[in-house]
Design a protein around this motif. Structure first.
Motif, PDB file in Angstrom:
ATOM      1  N   PHE A  30      29.198 -37.435  29.128  1.00  0.00           N
ATOM      2  CA  PHE A  30      28.555 -38.338  28.188  1.00  0.00           C
ATOM      3  C   PHE A  30      28.273 -39.670  28.863  1.00  0.00           C
ATOM      4  CE2 PHE A  30      31.459 -35.538  25.956  1.00  0.00           C
ATOM      5  CZ  PHE A  30      30.647 -34.971  24.997  1.00  0.00           C
ATOM      6  N   SER A  31      27.083 -40.208  28.626  1.00  0.00           N
ATOM      7  CA  SER A  31      26.706 -41.487  29.188  1.00  0.00           C
ATOM      8  C   SER A  31      26.065 -42.326  28.085  1.00  0.00           C
ATOM      9  CB  SER A  31      25.714 -41.282  30.335  1.00  0.00           C
ATOM     10  OG  SER A  31      25.311 -42.513  30.861  1.00  0.00           O
ATOM     11  N   SER A  32      26.642 -43.495  27.822  1.00  0.00           N
ATOM     12  CA  SER A  32      26.110 -44.342  26.763  1.00  0.00           C
ATOM     13  C   SER A  32      26.801 -45.693  26.755  1.00  0.00           C
ATOM     14  CB  SER A  32      26.314 -43.696  25.396  1.00  0.00           C
ATOM     15  OG  SER A  32      25.861 -44.559  24.381  1.00  0.00           O
ATOM     16  N   ALA A  33      26.099 -46.669  26.226  1.00  0.00           N
ATOM     17  CA  ALA A  33      26.721 -47.950  25.912  1.00  0.00           C
ATOM     18  C   ALA A  33      27.012 -47.967  24.413  1.00  0.00           C
ATOM     19  CB  ALA A  33      25.786 -49.093  26.278  1.00  0.00           C
ATOM     20  N   TYR A  34      28.005 -48.686  24.021  1.00  0.00           N
ATOM     21  CA  TYR A  34      28.368 -48.941  22.625  1.00  0.00           C
ATOM     22  C   TYR A  34      29.105 -47.815  21.929  1.00  0.00           C
ATOM     23  CZ  TYR A  34      24.929 -52.562  23.500  1.00  0.00           C
ATOM     24  OH  TYR A  34      24.227 -53.585  24.062  1.00  0.00           O
ATOM     25  N   VAL A  35      29.131 -46.620  22.487  1.00  0.00           N
ATOM     26  CA  VAL A  35      29.872 -45.537  21.839  1.00  0.00           C
ATOM     27  C   VAL A  35      31.361 -45.764  22.053  1.00  0.00           C
ATOM     28  CG1 VAL A  35      30.366 -43.070  21.949  1.00  0.00           C
ATOM     29  CG2 VAL A  35      28.013 -43.875  21.959  1.00  0.00           C
ATOM     30  N   THR A  36      32.148 -45.587  21.003  1.00  0.00           N
ATOM     31  CA  THR A  36      33.581 -45.868  21.093  1.00  0.00           C
ATOM     32  C   THR A  36      34.460 -44.631  20.952  1.00  0.00           C
ATOM     33  OG1 THR A  36      33.645 -46.390  18.737  1.00  0.00           O
ATOM     34  CG2 THR A  36      33.303 -48.231  20.265  1.00  0.00           C
ATOM     35  N   HIS A  37      33.907 -43.517  20.420  1.00  0.00           N
ATOM     36  CA  HIS A  37      34.720 -42.315  20.243  1.00  0.00           C
ATOM     37  C   HIS A  37      33.827 -41.074  20.307  1.00  0.00           C
ATOM     38  CE1 HIS A  37      38.359 -40.196  18.985  1.00  0.00           C
ATOM     39  NE2 HIS A  37      37.556 -39.407  18.300  1.00  0.00           N
ATOM     40  N   ILE A  38      34.312 -40.045  21.002  1.00  0.00           N
ATOM     41  CA  ILE A  38      33.592 -38.779  21.133  1.00  0.00           C
ATOM     42  C   ILE A  38      34.566 -37.644  20.857  1.00  0.00           C
ATOM     43  CG2 ILE A  38      32.364 -37.226  22.713  1.00  0.00           C
ATOM     44  CD1 ILE A  38      31.586 -39.778  24.309  1.00  0.00           C
ATOM     45  N   SER A  39      34.140 -36.668  20.062  1.00  0.00           N
ATOM     46  CA  SER A  39      34.940 -35.465  19.869  1.00  0.00           C
ATOM     47  C   SER A  39      34.051 -34.240  20.062  1.00  0.00           C
ATOM     48  CB  SER A  39      35.601 -35.436  18.488  1.00  0.00           C
ATOM     49  OG  SER A  39      34.638 -35.333  17.480  1.00  0.00           O
ATOM     50  N   VAL A  40      34.664 -33.186  20.605  1.00  0.00           N
ATOM     51  CA  VAL A  40      33.976 -31.913  20.816  1.00  0.00           C
ATOM     52  C   VAL A  40      34.858 -30.796  20.282  1.00  0.00           C
ATOM     53  CG1 VAL A  40      33.007 -30.303  22.502  1.00  0.00           C
ATOM     54  CG2 VAL A  40      32.794 -32.769  22.889  1.00  0.00           C
ATOM     55  N   ASP A  41      34.294 -29.992  19.403  1.00  0.00           N
ATOM     56  CA  ASP A  41      34.946 -28.773  18.912  1.00  0.00           C
ATOM     57  C   ASP A  41      34.251 -27.585  19.541  1.00  0.00           C
ATOM     58  OD1 ASP A  41      36.773 -29.716  16.649  1.00  0.00           O
ATOM     59  OD2 ASP A  41      34.876 -30.685  16.150  1.00  0.00           O
ATOM     60  N   MET A  42      35.030 -26.609  20.013  1.00  0.00           N
ATOM     61  CA  MET A  42      34.467 -25.365  20.551  1.00  0.00           C
ATOM     62  C   MET A  42      35.170 -24.190  19.908  1.00  0.00           C
ATOM     63  SD  MET A  42      33.626 -25.866  24.559  1.00  0.00           S
ATOM     64  CE  MET A  42      32.746 -24.339  24.496  1.00  0.00           C
ATOM     65  N   TRP A  43      34.412 -23.141  19.601  1.00  0.00           N
ATOM     66  CA  TRP A  43      35.004 -21.936  19.030  1.00  0.00           C
ATOM     67  C   TRP A  43      34.165 -20.730  19.397  1.00  0.00           C
ATOM     68  CZ3 TRP A  43      32.328 -25.636  16.431  1.00  0.00           C
ATOM     69  CH2 TRP A  43      31.238 -25.239  15.677  1.00  0.00           C
ATOM     70  N   SER A  44      34.805 -19.561  19.355  1.00  0.00           N
ATOM     71  CA  SER A  44      34.127 -18.318  19.739  1.00  0.00           C
ATOM     72  C   SER A  44      33.573 -17.615  18.505  1.00  0.00           C
ATOM     73  CB  SER A  44      35.096 -17.393  20.466  1.00  0.00           C
ATOM     74  OG  SER A  44      36.163 -17.031  19.614  1.00  0.00           O
ATOM     75  N   HIS A  79      30.436 -21.596  20.358  1.00  0.00           N
ATOM     76  CA  HIS A  79      29.744 -22.614  19.575  1.00  0.00           C
ATOM     77  C   HIS A  79      30.414 -23.948  19.863  1.00  0.00           C
ATOM     78  CE1 HIS A  79      27.469 -19.827  16.996  1.00  0.00           C
ATOM     79  NE2 HIS A  79      28.510 -19.030  17.186  1.00  0.00           N
ATOM     80  N   TYR A  80      29.638 -25.038  19.749  1.00  0.00           N
ATOM     81  CA  TYR A  80      30.225 -26.363  19.909  1.00  0.00           C
ATOM     82  C   TYR A  80      29.655 -27.315  18.870  1.00  0.00           C
ATOM     83  CZ  TYR A  80      25.885 -27.564  22.352  1.00  0.00           C
ATOM     84  OH  TYR A  80      24.567 -27.766  22.673  1.00  0.00           O
ATOM     85  N   ARG A  81      30.439 -28.337  18.575  1.00  0.00           N
ATOM     86  CA  ARG A  81      29.996 -29.438  17.714  1.00  0.00           C
ATOM     87  C   ARG A  81      30.444 -30.729  18.381  1.00  0.00           C
ATOM     88  NH1 ARG A  81      31.880 -28.072  12.874  1.00  0.00           N
ATOM     89  NH2 ARG A  81      29.851 -27.235  12.326  1.00  0.00           N
ATOM     90  N   ILE A  82      29.491 -31.623  18.634  1.00  0.00           N
ATOM     91  CA  ILE A  82      29.771 -32.921  19.235  1.00  0.00           C
ATOM     92  C   ILE A  82      29.591 -33.985  18.153  1.00  0.00           C
ATOM     93  CG2 ILE A  82      29.096 -34.593  20.991  1.00  0.00           C
ATOM     94  CD1 ILE A  82      27.810 -32.201  22.514  1.00  0.00           C
ATOM     95  N   THR A  83      30.585 -34.850  18.016  1.00  0.00           N
ATOM     96  CA  THR A  83      30.512 -35.948  17.054  1.00  0.00           C
ATOM     97  C   THR A  83      30.850 -37.236  17.791  1.00  0.00           C
ATOM     98  OG1 THR A  83      31.306 -34.448  15.345  1.00  0.00           O
ATOM     99  CG2 THR A  83      31.339 -36.795  14.830  1.00  0.00           C
ATOM    100  N   ILE A  84      30.036 -38.271  17.577  1.00  0.00           N
ATOM    101  CA  ILE A  84      30.296 -39.560  18.215  1.00  0.00           C
ATOM    102  C   ILE A  84      30.320 -40.661  17.163  1.00  0.00           C
ATOM    103  CG2 ILE A  84      29.238 -38.856  20.386  1.00  0.00           C
ATOM    104  CD1 ILE A  84      26.851 -40.658  19.621  1.00  0.00           C
ATOM    105  N   SER A  85      30.967 -41.757  17.494  1.00  0.00           N
ATOM    106  CA  SER A  85      30.914 -42.954  16.668  1.00  0.00           C
ATOM    107  C   SER A  85      30.856 -44.151  17.593  1.00  0.00           C
ATOM    108  CB  SER A  85      32.119 -43.034  15.723  1.00  0.00           C
ATOM    109  OG  SER A  85      33.317 -43.011  16.460  1.00  0.00           O
ATOM    110  N   GLY A  86      30.408 -45.269  17.052  1.00  0.00           N
ATOM    111  CA  GLY A  86      30.257 -46.440  17.894  1.00  0.00           C
ATOM    112  C   GLY A  86      30.200 -47.718  17.100  1.00  0.00           C
ATOM    113  N   ASP A  87      29.770 -48.770  17.766  1.00  0.00           N
ATOM    114  CA  ASP A  87      29.693 -50.081  17.142  1.00  0.00           C
ATOM    115  C   ASP A  87      28.633 -50.076  16.046  1.00  0.00           C
ATOM    116  OD1 ASP A  87      31.585 -51.094  18.870  1.00  0.00           O
ATOM    117  OD2 ASP A  87      30.099 -51.776  20.332  1.00  0.00           O
ATOM    118  N   PRO A  88      28.995 -50.529  14.855  1.00  0.00           N
ATOM    119  CA  PRO A  88      28.003 -50.617  13.781  1.00  0.00           C
ATOM    120  C   PRO A  88      26.843 -51.530  14.204  1.00  0.00           C
ATOM    121  CG  PRO A  88      30.203 -50.977  12.924  1.00  0.00           C
ATOM    122  CD  PRO A  88      30.307 -50.975  14.422  1.00  0.00           C
ATOM    123  N   GLY A  89      25.646 -51.140  13.879  1.00  0.00           N
ATOM    124  CA  GLY A  89      24.484 -51.957  14.207  1.00  0.00           C
ATOM    125  C   GLY A  89      23.843 -51.637  15.543  1.00  0.00           C
TER     126      GLY A  89
END
Length: 100
Positions: A30-44, A79-89
């Protein structure tokens, strides 16, 4: 090894599928500015006999690139699910690269 690259923004999780022929690891970068949290779920797939479900997450400092790696069963589609969060605004655009 196969790769996939795309960009995503926060508050909109990205779901995808990896057709895994023989790899035993999957890496997310992952490459980004301002992102503060990343989660990845993987399942078969339920019908493949090798039940796999795992979640990893990491906090980021908003400037350095981060990565998450998974040990996965060979020849099992995932399967995967990527969820990110970051600085508001901020736009919180993340460039994602997946290798398997």
């Amino acid at each position: 090894m196969s790769t996939s690259s795309f960009q995503m923004s926060s508050f909109t999780p990205v779901d995808g599928k990896i057709v895994n022929q023989s790899s035993t690891s999957v890496s997310f970068s992952f490459s980004s500015a301002y992102v503060t949290h990343i989660s990845v779920d993987m399942w078969s797939e339920d019908d493949q006999g090798a039940t796999y479900a795992f979640r990893q997450e990491t906090d980021t400092n908003g400037t350095d690139d981060v990565g998450l790696s998974f040990d996965v069963p060979a020849a099992v589609d995932l399967h995967y699910r990527i969820t990110i969060s970051g600085d508001p605004g901020s736009n919180n655009i993340v460039y994602v690269r997946i290798e398997w």
